[in-house]
Scaffold this motif. Sequence first.
Motif, PDB file in Angstrom:
ATOM      1  N   ASP A 172     -27.566  40.270 -27.600  1.00 48.98           N
ATOM      2  CA  ASP A 172     -27.805  41.272 -26.542  1.00 48.98           C
ATOM      3  C   ASP A 172     -26.486  41.746 -25.933  1.00 48.98           C
ATOM      4  O   ASP A 172     -26.311  42.936 -25.632  1.00 48.98           O
ATOM      5  CB  ASP A 172     -28.701  40.682 -25.458  1.00 48.98           C
ATOM      6  CG  ASP A 172     -30.119  40.412 -25.961  1.00 48.98           C
ATOM      7  OD1 ASP A 172     -30.488  41.005 -27.001  1.00 48.98           O
ATOM      8  OD2 ASP A 172     -30.842  39.617 -25.338  1.00 48.98           O
ATOM      9  N   ARG A 173     -25.564  40.783 -25.721  1.00 50.11           N
ATOM     10  CA  ARG A 173     -24.262  41.172 -25.168  1.00 50.11           C
ATOM     11  C   ARG A 173     -23.533  42.117 -26.115  1.00 50.11           C
ATOM     12  O   ARG A 173     -22.965  43.135 -25.687  1.00 50.11           O
ATOM     13  CB  ARG A 173     -23.421  39.921 -24.925  1.00 50.11           C
ATOM     14  CG  ARG A 173     -22.043  40.205 -24.328  1.00 50.11           C
ATOM     15  CD  ARG A 173     -21.235  38.929 -24.227  1.00 50.11           C
ATOM     16  NE  ARG A 173     -21.024  38.339 -25.536  1.00 50.11           N
ATOM     17  CZ  ARG A 173     -20.122  38.769 -26.411  1.00 50.11           C
ATOM     18  NH1 ARG A 173     -19.337  39.796 -26.108  1.00 50.11           N
ATOM     19  NH2 ARG A 173     -19.975  38.164 -27.581  1.00 50.11           N
TER      20      ARG A 173
ATOM     21  N   THR B 236     -25.116  45.480 -25.906  1.00 52.44           N
ATOM     22  CA  THR B 236     -24.724  46.176 -24.686  1.00 52.44           C
ATOM     23  C   THR B 236     -23.304  46.730 -24.808  1.00 52.44           C
ATOM     24  O   THR B 236     -23.020  47.873 -24.409  1.00 52.44           O
ATOM     25  CB  THR B 236     -24.818  45.215 -23.489  1.00 52.44           C
ATOM     26  OG1 THR B 236     -26.156  44.701 -23.405  1.00 52.44           O
ATOM     27  CG2 THR B 236     -24.475  45.903 -22.195  1.00 52.44           C
TER      28      THR B 236
ATOM     29  N   LYS C 246     -23.370  49.666 -27.218  1.00 50.20           N
ATOM     30  CA  LYS C 246     -23.964  50.835 -26.566  1.00 50.20           C
ATOM     31  C   LYS C 246     -23.015  51.431 -25.531  1.00 50.20           C
ATOM     32  O   LYS C 246     -22.878  52.661 -25.420  1.00 50.20           O
ATOM     33  CB  LYS C 246     -25.291  50.447 -25.907  1.00 50.20           C
ATOM     34  CG  LYS C 246     -26.427  50.253 -26.876  1.00 50.20           C
ATOM     35  CD  LYS C 246     -27.717  49.973 -26.120  1.00 50.20           C
ATOM     36  CE  LYS C 246     -28.890  49.856 -27.085  1.00 50.20           C
ATOM     37  NZ  LYS C 246     -30.165  49.571 -26.357  1.00 50.20           N
ATOM     38  N   ALA C 247     -22.375  50.542 -24.750  1.00 48.42           N
ATOM     39  CA  ALA C 247     -21.437  51.033 -23.748  1.00 48.42           C
ATOM     40  C   ALA C 247     -20.269  51.765 -24.405  1.00 48.42           C
ATOM     41  O   ALA C 247     -19.844  52.843 -23.939  1.00 48.42           O
ATOM     42  CB  ALA C 247     -20.936  49.873 -22.892  1.00 48.42           C
TER      43      ALA C 247
END
Length: 318
Positions: A211-212, A215, A218-219
Amino acid sequence: MKRTALTVLLVLIGLAVIAAYLTLFTVYQTQQALVLEFGKPKRLITEPGLNYKIPFIQNVQLFDKRLLDLDSAPQEVIAADQKRLVVDAFARWRITNPLLFYQSVNNETGARTQLSAFLEAALRRVLGAASFEAVVRDDRNDLMRKITSELNAKAKSFGITVVDVRIKRADLPEANSLAIYRRMQTERQREAAEIRAEGEEASRRIRADADRQVTVVKADATGESERIRGTGDAEKNRVFADAFGKDADFFAFYRSMQAYKGSLRSGDTRMLLSPDSQFFQYFNDAAGGPGGSSSSLPKPTATEDRARSGTSVAPSSP
């Protein structure tokens, strides 16, 4: 006369057969014999063959030369670590001294009774000095040799040699076995729960890391897209600014056309505006505002006229 002689001959033959039957006996390869005279040993025969005895005075006692078995009943033994064991053992033995055997135990039944008692005592003494693990797993062969040696030491006085002693089964009593099985089951369940917990923890750690990473990706992608979009908007504004600097009226006209295209779509489009609204300035006056002078602007082109009238005219070929 002949008939009498024949009768006498037959009688003599019968007496000879009876005498031979009472006098002669056979010792087979698997046997050894002890000749007794009024119950007292007179002669020992260990070789197979045809032998004799005195009828009505001597009799013959036969003994087996082969290995004989002794199967003891299961018995409970307490090991050195105070654990109870159910032991089922057997022994292999043979008669090596028929005379001593006959004088001490007389026959196999008496010998089995004596050997059973000796075997049980040896099992209790030897196994009672060993631990549960030694009996079940580690030192069983050594313990069997000790039991055989002790049993032999006592069996020699009966003319018997014990060849081997073996344990068929050495196990805990049923109640203890059930308790141990339950404890083992509980231990395995605890280990399984620990392994599942470790797996869940690893799963959560991997999922959190994934998940990190998602993220972060995506960021990074969002930042890159915003940067590219900003670059595009800046380039667009620069182009618009250049166009505005070259022809402000045309730029205003172009922006109004874009607004008309976005707001006046096909279908039921209704708008409520003031008559002097700047939105329809090119519909009211060619100069771009109500009341403005048309002489200050160049003459509208055919494209502008068509835009103000809302008609579609095919372009003429040059």
